[in-house]
Design an enzyme around this catalytic site. Sequence first.
Site: not given
Length: 325
Positions: A119, A252, A282
């Site tokens: 990520c 993020h 996500n």
Amino acid sequence: MAQYSRITGTGSFLPPRRLSNADLAAELAAKGVETSDEWIVERTGIHARHFAAPDVSSSDLGVEAAKRAIDAAGLQPSDIDLIIVATSTPDMVFPSAACILQNKLGIAGCAAFDVQAVCSGFVYALTIADAMIKTGSASKALVIGAEVFSRILDFSDRTTCVLFGDGAGAVVLEASDTPGILASDLHADGRHVGILCVPGNVSGGKVVGDALLKMDGQAVFKLAVGVLESAARATLAKANMTDADIDWLIPHQANIRIMQSTAKKLKLPPEKLIVTVDQHGNTSAASIPLALDASVRSGKIKKGDTLMLEGVGGGFTWGAVLLNF
Ligand code: ACO
């Protein structure tokens, strides 16, 4: 040689299949896995995510985002002289998603490679592209985050499968005489490999080990809130700037609680926090460029604004990029 690099175009692409929490909960219930819209929203802030069709790969999503970014920059694919794809879900073991995407863009010859930092991949990739532009190795780079995380989810594990989605975001980063990227700060701590991983591998023609995502959510949560603050502060210090100089924080997009806690620590009012986790879930390396493009196209982020981009994820990896848009 250019003194600076600057984002001149953004783009993104989401696969059409959108699942609300209720849609996902119904699919999971059919498999005997219990969850609810209420639990997902309260713990994560996620309301929906997009899943790619089985025959759609990261490079398929990435190339659509890339075309939109190239268009927004007023360029042609043939102008691009560097392609970096941040992904943890590449199309195949090799060649890289970047080489496959280059071919789909109809160009050849420029450097193309993938970056694997889960990520944090997009802030890693952007930092590499910035350095390559500043040292004269490239002048018009395409930096993409593209993921099909739905492929590595364990749909019998409700603690992880409700969190992730698929998508891609891209930017064109060009050599510039005026500052764009102001500073960046990247880190990794491999002692935490086990808290977020897909431990399987390919060996002897078979998948060896478990090729589905495993996460110790609470351990990730605790580490994330600490490093997102320290990376932002380190980046600001390198640029001789303070919290007050940030117009928009784009962390993020993993969990609204982590994002809000980071904004609070940086003394930023909630309205300076860019949130797309509610609609995208996500999307790992794609989450930051997806959020950036959505906010540019909605008119929220304007040319000249100061942005703090922050990644955190498996590895454990984390980092930040401060830039003038
Ligand atoms: N639906 C309903 N109940 C659930 C679900 C679900 N989907 N998932 C877990 N539960 C239950 C658990 O079983 C547990 O029940 P119990 O108390 O009866 O045992 C209860 O909810 C609490 O579970 P916790 O895991 O303690 O929940 P927590 O509040 O820690 O939230 C979460 C979990 C959302 C995963 C959180 O820890 C988190 O966001 N962690 C960080 C994840 C992250 O940021 N990842 C970013 C990096 S991603 C990358 O790099 C790829």
